[in-house]
Enzyme design. Structure first.
Site, PDB file in Angstrom:
ATOM      1  N   THR A  49     -21.893 -38.737  30.468  1.00  0.00           N
ATOM      2  CA  THR A  49     -23.283 -39.024  30.823  1.00  0.00           C
ATOM      3  C   THR A  49     -23.484 -40.522  31.069  1.00  0.00           C
ATOM      4  OG1 THR A  49     -23.960 -37.186  29.401  1.00  0.00           O
ATOM      5  CG2 THR A  49     -25.674 -38.776  30.031  1.00  0.00           C
ATOM      6  N   TYR A 137     -11.296 -34.599  22.915  1.00  0.00           N
ATOM      7  CA  TYR A 137     -12.287 -33.988  23.794  1.00  0.00           C
ATOM      8  C   TYR A 137     -11.568 -33.253  24.929  1.00  0.00           C
ATOM      9  CZ  TYR A 137     -16.079 -34.126  27.342  1.00  0.00           C
ATOM     10  OH  TYR A 137     -16.997 -33.826  28.306  1.00  0.00           O
ATOM     11  N   LYS A 165     -13.858 -31.555  20.441  1.00  0.00           N
ATOM     12  CA  LYS A 165     -15.016 -31.243  21.296  1.00  0.00           C
ATOM     13  C   LYS A 165     -14.519 -30.410  22.473  1.00  0.00           C
ATOM     14  CE  LYS A 165     -18.347 -33.458  24.448  1.00  0.00           C
ATOM     15  NZ  LYS A 165     -18.685 -34.773  25.086  1.00  0.00           N
TER      16      LYS A 165
END
Lengths: 293, 293, 293, 293
Positions: A49, A137, A165
């Site tokens: 993001t 991740y 994640k």
């Protein structure tokens, strides 16, 4: 590993730019403060993001320091430090730790696909160069590598790799991970439209950019989950489903920037080649956001 | 567009590193000289083979200058200048032009998937900032974006975007491109195992790292194609097929570095997280290379 | 295995229906006769083009007998006998052999995905129940199973499994097969848009429905290949490329039925749920066919 | 549409064969009775589990009649009547209705991929030929067609198409369906490992072969969902997760037949080309089943 610093709603700020496409640190701090004020349980600067891969080393350092200064220990902070080369990943991981980060997040970025052993040694090298915990991740859509459950299990043997994640968007993968890794391993959902199913599967937290726009709905979902109220969780989830789908479909940085603008909040500019949503997408987002009001 | 500077075998040098994983410019020049001596029709530094995304800005500049100094105009040079941001792509494209590059190659790197319009404006911005021709390079496996034939057609309307390099490995795509773009557009094959089919489809050139290891077989294939001898082309192609498959399967930088070492040629080290082929892969490559001898 | 009964252009007739959706045997014979008259090197009734899976056992038998009566030994005939169950496949294979078929073609149809060993035993059981050669047909798009090169190699150890038909549409697979199976194994291309690349790779024949509509272009391609004239092969191929893409994209039975109708040749009706091309598709096909004229 | 005849656990019996691979009706009845005794809320003969596509018309009729005789109205019965041709689908749908079926289930089987309009007209034709409700079943892995949410929405406009069964295994699809189709539409989960997430998403029922082996765990999951106890649902789900994964991975007919045999229940034979699990798979299943005990 049973006690996790991170749980619940872990919010991802965008990295705003000024009109000349330079990082706007004061605006970044303002946007980050909003995430804290609205109740986020953790903050994750320099994620996808936050367009981390589009920033120079100096910009990443400035964002890291700004985030930690602004948060001032009110909630835990996990900083994205991924890089194509191991050397640069070590560099940014060490920088984040020195700046006060509670943890770092690492996705195995790749141009040339990495063999499992290359991924493992990359994590091992970086993790052993710092003391804070590492969140591994997995997001093949952006990294180009799909880390197998077996590889993730192997990564968890590195002492300070303690969190996983998962962003494949496949709840079956999440079930399998939990079966394979055991109930004590903290796993986090990074796929917004999977939020309900992931909590249903036992996820410890939800890594999400959505609190930039709809923090109350995000928190209500987590509260229903905590209260073991599946019916309420489902109701609240469907209220936010359209937005979750939209921001993923359009790309988080663009969708969040547009959504903030619609909500009357200054959100700066994007860095090229990323461009703002077009008029039709903008109208669609307005419609979705007003339906939530 | 009918006269293309680039045709035939366009060779991709690796970027070698020393033991401390620093770029080794003198060794790079030596390896590049080998490619010229063995008859390459063009040279392409800073391609995927040259691990361009793993280099710093300064390293890219040094490699660009070294390549042009070494080639000294003997064959045309096309330099890879791709970057995640438009600003950095402009920067490197302009640097390459000033350094004397005959053309630049640009793949639309992405972290966040780009919309077609974003890709178009990225190319437009970069191409308009330089005077040399641009080769638009489609390789979804590394860039994360699959540029449609319609988008490629649109890119060709930008005045100095004059060449298309296709690396999807799908010959049907190549047929379709030629039908859609017309016979006059220069298209290049970047998928090694597709070399025979691509020339059969009418490709202008083959962008390949294989001449680092088997230049004679590569050139024999092109000569058979030029002589309209399909039978000879097929025979020669099958002689090199195992090697072409191997270097693609294992990753070009790693496979070429290992192959050179096997052939007794100094090839330096790789930059982490990339690691050398393991013993079994090494033995397999030895077997393939000796079968060619 | 070096001498193959089948080579060149192996033509696939459609199975026409009357208005009540009953198989129209007299019309089938007429359409089949056209394929012979236009020079087909072999005829393959009850293929995918012939909507074999949509026929009852009795209908399949009638079509088989009609085909062999009409061909009368002028060219070799290979009959499709695939079925979900082994028992029914044996039944139809034996029926075809008794009716005079020169060979049978078998695709491992599946509803439940078959393990490699199940596929092997299926072929073994059927092949051992007949004396004529078997063509093993790989087409994951219709069968749901992608037979690996290793499995195809194993199938070739069954004495009368002597031919491989590949329809994945991937020329690299074809190259790999030829390397793995050896130059002596007859392999056939079943992917129309791959015709040029497959012959370039050394395919023995092309299994195709295209001769129903453009037999001259199909044969010119094969003749150019036989004459080792790659340039002519390419020229002729691009002349038929749009049609080959169209008939595959729209589905062979529907596209051939429409094309015949456009050409003024009676082609009967389709069996539901298959429906005729819509007006726009029909117009597109008219355009493609008139461009060939 | 709010009141659905079918909800909860809808159990799928296998179709057992004798040693000569003939359908064993008496054994079928015994196995079906077990499903009723263990509390199934509905029975679905001639599903994928019941190897419907491998049966002749006569065998399908015998199984349909046997099922309805055995159930005797104790629970609702939904019969699979799918066929490649529309004519045969109508035939079997009418047969099932006359035999007393409460509903029929139809998957758009395909050999040639069907256009959306072909699928719609197929359903329309069949549904209008009967009076009982139709469950439209989406399972691209076996049918070769992935019905879009837009197409499913269109199918629901056919008066007696009232139920949707989704087996893509993607919970996001299920969320999207519910958003698009509205809360009142009954949707059913056909992907066993998705059972928890699907109920979490609001599924009306679970179409499953698992009750042949672990009915208590299946029912406990449904009861926890009914009691709005997400924690208990998750606990019970993970207890059955390994089995659900196993039976899907190995193929339902084979896995259920083996599991029954392990549990000491006569389960007959399979029809070729399907073959029994091998020794290693058998041992794995024994391990999974004993862990549940």
């Amino acid at each position: 590993m049973k006690k996790n610093l991170f749980s619940g709603i872990i919010a991802y700020p965008i990295t705003p730019f000024d009109k000349q496409e330079r990082v706007d640190i004061p605006l970044f701090k303002k946007l980050l403060e909003r995430l804290i004020q609205s109740g986020s349980h953790g903050i994750a600067p320099l994620g996808s993001t936050g367009v981390m891969p589009y920033l120079t080393d100096e910009e990443k350092e400035a964002v890291t320091e700004a985030a930690l200064q602004q948060v001032k220990g009110r909630v835990p902070v996990i900083v994205g430090v991924s890089n194509l080369t191991t050397e640069r990943t070590v560099y940014h991981a060490q920088f984040a730790e020195k700046a006060g980060a509670d943890a770092v997040m690492i996705i195995p970025m790749s141009y040339w696909k990495l063999a499992e052993d290359e991924v493992f040694r990359h994590y091992e090298k970086v993790a052993s160069s710092i003391s804070v915990p590492v969140m591994a991740y997995n997001n093949p859509a952006t990294s180009g590598i799909d880390m197998s459950p077996a590889l993730l299990k192997r990564l968890l043997k590195i002492p300070n790799v303690t969190m996983i994640k998962e962003s494949t968007g496949d709840v079956q993968r999440m079930h399998y991970l939990r079966r394979e890794l055991g109930e004590d391993v903290a796993f986090y959902n990074g796929s917004n439209p999977l939020a309900l199913a992931a909590f249903g599967a036992g996820a410890t937290g939800w890594c999400t950019a959505a609190p930039n726009l709809i923090p109350d709905l995000n928190h209500q979902l987590y509260e229903a989950v905590q209260a073991n109220d599946a019916t309420q969780a489902r109701t609240v989830f469907y209220q936010q489903f359209d937005l979750l789908r939209f921001i993923v479909a359009k790309g988080l940085p663009k969708a969040i920037q547009a959504g903030l603008t619609i909500q009357g909040i200054e959100a700066g500019y994007l860095r090229s080649p990323l461009r703002e949503l077009d008029a039709q997408e903008y109208a669609e987002l307005e419609h979705i956001l007003s339906a939530k009001a």
